[in-house]
Write a protein that holds these residues in place. Structure first.
Motif, PDB file in Angstrom:
ATOM      1  N   VAL A 186      32.386  85.078  41.394  1.00  0.00           N
ATOM      2  CA  VAL A 186      32.836  84.544  40.105  1.00  0.00           C
ATOM      3  C   VAL A 186      31.730  83.712  39.463  1.00  0.00           C
ATOM      4  CG1 VAL A 186      34.497  83.009  38.986  1.00  0.00           C
ATOM      5  CG2 VAL A 186      35.259  84.588  40.760  1.00  0.00           C
ATOM      6  N   LYS A 207      30.160  84.558  35.824  1.00  0.00           N
ATOM      7  CA  LYS A 207      30.278  83.585  34.739  1.00  0.00           C
ATOM      8  C   LYS A 207      28.900  83.163  34.226  1.00  0.00           C
ATOM      9  CE  LYS A 207      33.405  82.019  33.283  1.00  0.00           C
ATOM     10  NZ  LYS A 207      34.248  82.475  32.146  1.00  0.00           N
ATOM     11  N   GLU A 228      27.527  85.879  32.032  1.00  0.00           N
ATOM     12  CA  GLU A 228      28.263  85.895  30.765  1.00  0.00           C
ATOM     13  C   GLU A 228      27.795  84.760  29.854  1.00  0.00           C
ATOM     14  OE1 GLU A 228      32.926  86.030  29.324  1.00  0.00           O
ATOM     15  OE2 GLU A 228      32.360  84.731  30.984  1.00  0.00           O
ATOM     16  N   SER A 245      41.363  81.645  21.561  1.00  0.00           N
ATOM     17  CA  SER A 245      41.309  82.758  22.500  1.00  0.00           C
ATOM     18  C   SER A 245      39.981  82.775  23.256  1.00  0.00           C
ATOM     19  CB  SER A 245      41.505  84.079  21.750  1.00  0.00           C
ATOM     20  OG  SER A 245      41.378  85.182  22.620  1.00  0.00           O
ATOM     21  N   HIS A 293      40.034  80.082  25.964  1.00  0.00           N
ATOM     22  CA  HIS A 293      40.814  80.496  27.134  1.00  0.00           C
ATOM     23  C   HIS A 293      40.032  81.513  27.961  1.00  0.00           C
ATOM     24  CE1 HIS A 293      44.304  78.220  26.102  1.00  0.00           C
ATOM     25  NE2 HIS A 293      44.544  78.874  24.985  1.00  0.00           N
ATOM     26  N   HIS A 294      39.338  82.415  27.265  1.00  0.00           N
ATOM     27  CA  HIS A 294      38.553  83.421  27.985  1.00  0.00           C
ATOM     28  C   HIS A 294      37.435  82.770  28.803  1.00  0.00           C
ATOM     29  CE1 HIS A 294      36.339  87.122  28.797  1.00  0.00           C
ATOM     30  NE2 HIS A 294      35.251  86.510  28.348  1.00  0.00           N
ATOM     31  N   GLN A 302      37.427  79.960  30.184  1.00  0.00           N
ATOM     32  CA  GLN A 302      37.964  79.256  31.344  1.00  0.00           C
ATOM     33  C   GLN A 302      38.329  80.206  32.478  1.00  0.00           C
ATOM     34  OE1 GLN A 302      37.993  75.928  31.539  1.00  0.00           O
ATOM     35  NE2 GLN A 302      37.101  75.897  29.486  1.00  0.00           N
ATOM     36  N   GLY A 303      38.394  81.510  32.151  1.00  0.00           N
ATOM     37  CA  GLY A 303      38.787  82.479  33.163  1.00  0.00           C
ATOM     38  C   GLY A 303      37.843  82.486  34.356  1.00  0.00           C
ATOM     39  N   GLY A 304      38.399  82.506  35.541  1.00  0.00           N
ATOM     40  CA  GLY A 304      37.612  82.531  36.762  1.00  0.00           C
ATOM     41  C   GLY A 304      37.275  81.163  37.321  1.00  0.00           C
ATOM     42  N   SER A 336      39.182  78.659  37.625  1.00  0.00           N
ATOM     43  CA  SER A 336      40.263  78.167  38.484  1.00  0.00           C
ATOM     44  C   SER A 336      40.068  78.635  39.923  1.00  0.00           C
ATOM     45  CB  SER A 336      41.615  78.627  37.950  1.00  0.00           C
ATOM     46  OG  SER A 336      41.681  80.044  37.895  1.00  0.00           O
ATOM     47  N   ASN A 391      29.890  75.884  29.958  1.00  0.00           N
ATOM     48  CA  ASN A 391      30.970  76.387  29.104  1.00  0.00           C
ATOM     49  C   ASN A 391      31.087  75.565  27.833  1.00  0.00           C
ATOM     50  OD1 ASN A 391      31.973  78.700  30.218  1.00  0.00           O
ATOM     51  ND2 ASN A 391      33.902  77.822  30.906  1.00  0.00           N
TER      52      ASN A 391
END
Length: 224
Positions: free
Chosen positions: A42, A46, A49, A119, A122-123, A125-127, A129, A200
């Motif tokens: 992850v 990330k 990305e 949106s 939220h995207h 923040q994905g991964g 967690s 982020n």
């Protein structure tokens, strides 16, 4: 080679832990290895990305007006910037008739871009967690392995009737290895989580700047 030096393997290492451990010890070790693999996977995904989004953001900030709209809404790009640009363009196209009489263009486009930004947040923040969960739980999983190893040591003492070093060294070494692996999994997860969260924030700040310029461009050059 003398027999005394024929076997140089560590009787208290990870190999011995796997060979001599029961199903609980092996399962705990497998869980820690899976948690470590998930953290690194992850984290690397990330990071790549974020690097891509930062590069795209720099390219878009060098553009203005219609050129910015067209580049950001490139149909070949299904990324975050494309989604925001397309949301704004679509909102501008929908702003006509009775809708335009009730809601001004600035508010309508701002709402569409704001929803797209939410949106995007939220995207991003994905991964994270997953990494946060590993960082907070891995020490306790390792602690469980430690407790289980100490339990084996006490059992060996009870069976032998005496606390000789040869009876307890193996289980105690097993428990210490579990503690070390738990910390080795948790520390990179915690450090990686904090680093990725900071990056982020930088990415989202850049996305908001680009979104603001897109908003202004759509107001100055309405799409019909």
């Amino acid at each position: 080679m003398p027999a005394a030096f024929a076997d140089t393997s560590n009787p208290y290492g990870i190999d011995a832990l796997w060979a001599n451990g029961d199903i609980v010890a092996r399962s705990t070790l497998c869980i820690l290895l899976i948690m470590s693999a998930a953290t690194w996977y992850v984290g690397i995904v990330k990071l790549l990305e974020q690097r891509r989004l930062i590069k795209q953001g720099h390219e878009l900030l060098a553009l203005q007006g219609l050129e910015l709209q067209q580049h950001a809404a490139n149909e070949d790009d299904e990324g975050m910037y494309s989604h925001i640009a397309k949301s704004g363009v679509e909102a501008a196209r929908e702003h006509k008739g009775e809708l335009s009489a009730r809601v001004d263009l600035n508010t309508w486009v701002g709402m569409a871009i704001g929803d797209a930004l939410d949106s995007a947040s939220h995207h991003m923040q994905g991964g994270l967690s997953v990494i946060a969960t590993v960082g907070s739980t891995a020490p306790f999983v390792g602690l469980f392995g430690t407790v289980w190893g100490i339990y084996h040591a006490l059992t060996a003492i009870g069976i032998a009737g005496q606390a000789s070093i040869d009876k307890v060294a193996g289980p105690v070494g097993e428990s210490l290895i579990m503690t070390a692996i738990g910390l080795a999994v948790a520390v990179p997860a915690v450090l990686g989580y904090n680093w990725l969260v900071r990056r982020n924030k930088l990415v989202l700040d850049q996305v908001r700047v680009v979104a603001g310029r897109l908003h202004a461009s759509l107001l100055n050059n309405p799409v019909r």
